[in-house]
Design a protein around this motif. Structure first.
Motif, PDB file in Angstrom:
ATOM      1  N   HIS A   4     -23.000 -25.297 -10.330  1.00 35.04           N
ATOM      2  CA  HIS A   4     -21.842 -24.723 -11.005  1.00 35.04           C
ATOM      3  C   HIS A   4     -22.127 -23.268 -11.372  1.00 35.04           C
ATOM      4  O   HIS A   4     -23.201 -22.932 -11.876  1.00 35.04           O
ATOM      5  N   GLY A   5     -21.167 -22.413 -11.066  1.00 37.75           N
ATOM      6  CA  GLY A   5     -21.327 -20.997 -11.333  1.00 37.75           C
ATOM      7  C   GLY A   5     -22.025 -20.233 -10.234  1.00 37.75           C
ATOM      8  O   GLY A   5     -22.176 -19.010 -10.327  1.00 37.75           O
ATOM      9  N   ARG A   6     -22.450 -20.925  -9.179  1.00 38.13           N
ATOM     10  CA  ARG A   6     -23.121 -20.272  -8.056  1.00 38.13           C
ATOM     11  C   ARG A   6     -22.154 -20.113  -6.882  1.00 38.13           C
ATOM     12  O   ARG A   6     -21.226 -20.901  -6.711  1.00 38.13           O
ATOM     13  N   THR A   7     -22.409 -19.099  -6.076  1.00 38.15           N
ATOM     14  CA  THR A   7     -21.618 -18.859  -4.872  1.00 38.15           C
ATOM     15  C   THR A   7     -22.514 -19.003  -3.655  1.00 38.15           C
ATOM     16  O   THR A   7     -23.618 -18.450  -3.618  1.00 38.15           O
ATOM     17  N   ALA A   8     -22.030 -19.749  -2.667  1.00 36.29           N
ATOM     18  CA  ALA A   8     -22.821 -20.024  -1.469  1.00 36.29           C
ATOM     19  C   ALA A   8     -22.104 -19.516  -0.226  1.00 36.29           C
ATOM     20  O   ALA A   8     -20.877 -19.595  -0.123  1.00 36.29           O
ATOM     21  N   LEU A   9     -22.881 -19.015   0.723  1.00 34.30           N
ATOM     22  CA  LEU A   9     -22.379 -18.654   2.047  1.00 34.30           C
ATOM     23  C   LEU A   9     -23.082 -19.527   3.071  1.00 34.30           C
ATOM     24  O   LEU A   9     -24.317 -19.587   3.104  1.00 34.30           O
ATOM     25  N   VAL A  10     -22.287 -20.202   3.905  1.00 35.54           N
ATOM     26  CA  VAL A  10     -22.819 -21.049   4.974  1.00 35.54           C
ATOM     27  C   VAL A  10     -22.304 -20.513   6.300  1.00 35.54           C
ATOM     28  O   VAL A  10     -21.090 -20.476   6.534  1.00 35.54           O
ATOM     29  N   THR A  11     -23.205 -20.087   7.174  1.00 32.42           N
ATOM     30  CA  THR A  11     -22.769 -19.654   8.498  1.00 32.42           C
ATOM     31  C   THR A  11     -22.695 -20.865   9.424  1.00 32.42           C
ATOM     32  O   THR A  11     -23.387 -21.863   9.224  1.00 32.42           O
ATOM     33  N   GLY A  12     -21.840 -20.763  10.426  1.00 36.21           N
ATOM     34  CA  GLY A  12     -21.610 -21.921  11.280  1.00 36.21           C
ATOM     35  C   GLY A  12     -21.028 -23.068  10.479  1.00 36.21           C
ATOM     36  O   GLY A  12     -21.325 -24.238  10.733  1.00 36.21           O
ATOM     37  N   GLY A  13     -20.167 -22.732   9.518  1.00 34.66           N
ATOM     38  CA  GLY A  13     -19.690 -23.718   8.549  1.00 34.66           C
ATOM     39  C   GLY A  13     -18.468 -24.506   8.958  1.00 34.66           C
ATOM     40  O   GLY A  13     -17.956 -25.285   8.157  1.00 34.66           O
ATOM     41  N   GLY A  14     -18.015 -24.339  10.189  1.00 38.66           N
ATOM     42  CA  GLY A  14     -16.790 -25.012  10.601  1.00 38.66           C
ATOM     43  C   GLY A  14     -16.977 -26.408  11.152  1.00 38.66           C
ATOM     44  O   GLY A  14     -16.013 -27.164  11.272  1.00 38.66           O
ATOM     45  N   ARG A  15     -18.198 -26.761  11.490  1.00 36.34           N
ATOM     46  CA  ARG A  15     -18.425 -28.083  12.091  1.00 36.34           C
ATOM     47  C   ARG A  15     -19.887 -28.474  11.953  1.00 36.34           C
ATOM     48  O   ARG A  15     -20.730 -27.665  11.563  1.00 36.34           O
ATOM     49  N   CYS A  21     -23.131 -29.076   5.176  1.00 30.85           N
ATOM     50  CA  CYS A  21     -23.766 -28.291   4.110  1.00 30.85           C
ATOM     51  C   CYS A  21     -22.716 -27.727   3.159  1.00 30.85           C
ATOM     52  O   CYS A  21     -22.899 -27.739   1.932  1.00 30.85           O
ATOM     53  N   ALA A  22     -21.632 -27.218   3.710  1.00 34.95           N
ATOM     54  CA  ALA A  22     -20.562 -26.676   2.872  1.00 34.95           C
ATOM     55  C   ALA A  22     -20.011 -27.750   1.946  1.00 34.95           C
ATOM     56  O   ALA A  22     -19.783 -27.504   0.751  1.00 34.95           O
ATOM     57  N   ARG A  23     -19.812 -28.947   2.474  1.00 41.31           N
ATOM     58  CA  ARG A  23     -19.307 -30.051   1.645  1.00 41.31           C
ATOM     59  C   ARG A  23     -20.300 -30.400   0.536  1.00 41.31           C
ATOM     60  O   ARG A  23     -19.915 -30.622  -0.619  1.00 41.31           O
ATOM     61  N   ALA A  24     -21.574 -30.468   0.890  1.00 38.25           N
ATOM     62  CA  ALA A  24     -22.588 -30.847  -0.098  1.00 38.25           C
ATOM     63  C   ALA A  24     -22.703 -29.811  -1.206  1.00 38.25           C
ATOM     64  O   ALA A  24     -22.830 -30.157  -2.390  1.00 38.25           O
ATOM     65  N   LEU A  25     -22.656 -28.541  -0.852  1.00 39.46           N
ATOM     66  CA  LEU A  25     -22.773 -27.488  -1.857  1.00 39.46           C
ATOM     67  C   LEU A  25     -21.532 -27.439  -2.741  1.00 39.46           C
ATOM     68  O   LEU A  25     -21.627 -27.223  -3.953  1.00 39.46           O
ATOM     69  N   ALA A  44      -9.873 -25.988   8.566  1.00 38.89           N
ATOM     70  CA  ALA A  44      -9.852 -27.405   8.198  1.00 38.89           C
ATOM     71  C   ALA A  44     -10.873 -27.699   7.106  1.00 38.89           C
ATOM     72  O   ALA A  44     -10.578 -28.404   6.128  1.00 38.89           O
ATOM     73  N   VAL A  45     -12.083 -27.171   7.252  1.00 43.19           N
ATOM     74  CA  VAL A  45     -13.113 -27.394   6.233  1.00 43.19           C
ATOM     75  C   VAL A  45     -12.741 -26.680   4.937  1.00 43.19           C
ATOM     76  O   VAL A  45     -12.916 -27.220   3.839  1.00 43.19           O
TER      77      VAL A  45
END
Length: 253
Positions: A4-15, A21-25, A44-45
């Motif tokens: 909470h309060g953190r910002t994450a960037l996930v590359t290749g995050g569409g599938r 990883c995006a869902r888990a974070l 979609a994600v």
């Protein structure tokens, strides 16, 4: 786990692994930005987890620079960086041309370096950050017909270890997760390639990949994402400069 309060960037995050990883974070409370080449997959994600979607092709350095600027504009400072985008082509050494080699390194290794160069120093200045580079078991050993891929993933592992030493006292952790065969679109393409080149059925080709695991199965994307999310937790600050293998025991064989 709480982000909470953190910002994450996930590359290749569409599938695949990136989407997992995006869902888990997001489930851990992070605000998530996802980047990738497919606008439809990203959208979609993004709708599913209320993420910010940014189209970017990391094979293009100008696009990578644009991604960095766009992230700063749309989500601000990045606390968690998951370098997941990657490509995996296979060929004999003689059939591996310069273009294949260069593309593999540009996406799998150079983009990791360039994103870290842009985003890790601000993490250090703030005194907190998490970097997880998605490498591969191919970054720890060799596989036939994948010289360029193995070399690029070994580069990611080496870079991870060196960067971890550079930032060890800055409150930032840097680790690599090394999946084996994962049940993703990329693996399905590998199955199709094996079937086409060997004359086997897709079922037989898939079974061969499953046998690479001691558990005789493909790893699920969410299992890789679990390892990533754990590494991003506050209580994981002592896990640093490590390569976490998620392959169902494949390297033990």
């Amino acid at each position: 786990m709480s982000l909470h309060g953190r910002t994450a960037l996930v590359t290749g995050g569409g599938r695949g692994i990136g989407a997992a990883c995006a869902r888990a974070l997001a489930a851990a409370g992070a605000r998530v930005a996802i980047a990738g080449r497919s606008e439809d997959a990203l959208a979609a994600v993004a709708r599913e987890i209320d993420a910010v979607a940014i189209r970017a092709d990391l094979a293009d350095r100008d696009d990578t620079d644009r991604l960095i600027a766009c992230v700063a504009e749309r989500v601000g400072a990045v606390d968690v960086l998951v370098n997941n985008a990657g490509v995996a082509d296979s060929a004999t050494l003689a059939a591996t041309d310069d273009a294949m080699w260069d593309r593999m390194f540009e996406i799998n290794a150079t983009a990791v370096f360039r994103l870290c160069r842009a985003l890790v120093p601000p993490m250090c200045a703030r005194g907190w950050g998490r970097v997880v580079n998605i490498a591969s078991t191919a970054g720890l050993t060799g596989f036939r017909y994948t010289a360029a891929y193995c070399a690029s993933k070994h580069a990611v592992v080496g870079f991870t270890r060196a960067l971890a030493l550079d930032v060890a006292r800055a409150g930032v952790t840097v680790n690599a997760v090394c999946p084996g065969w994962v049940d993703t679109d990329m693996t399905e393409r590998a199955v199709a390639t094996i079937a086409a080149k060997t004359g086997r059925t897709p079922e037989a080709a898939r079974a061969e990949l499953e046998r690479a695991s001691a558990q005789r199965r493909l790893v699920a994307p969410h299992e890789v994402a679990f390892a990533v999310a754990v590494l991003c937790d506050d209580d994981a600050r002592g896990i640093h400069g490590q390569t976490i293998v998620v392959d169902g025991g494949g390297l033990l064989k």
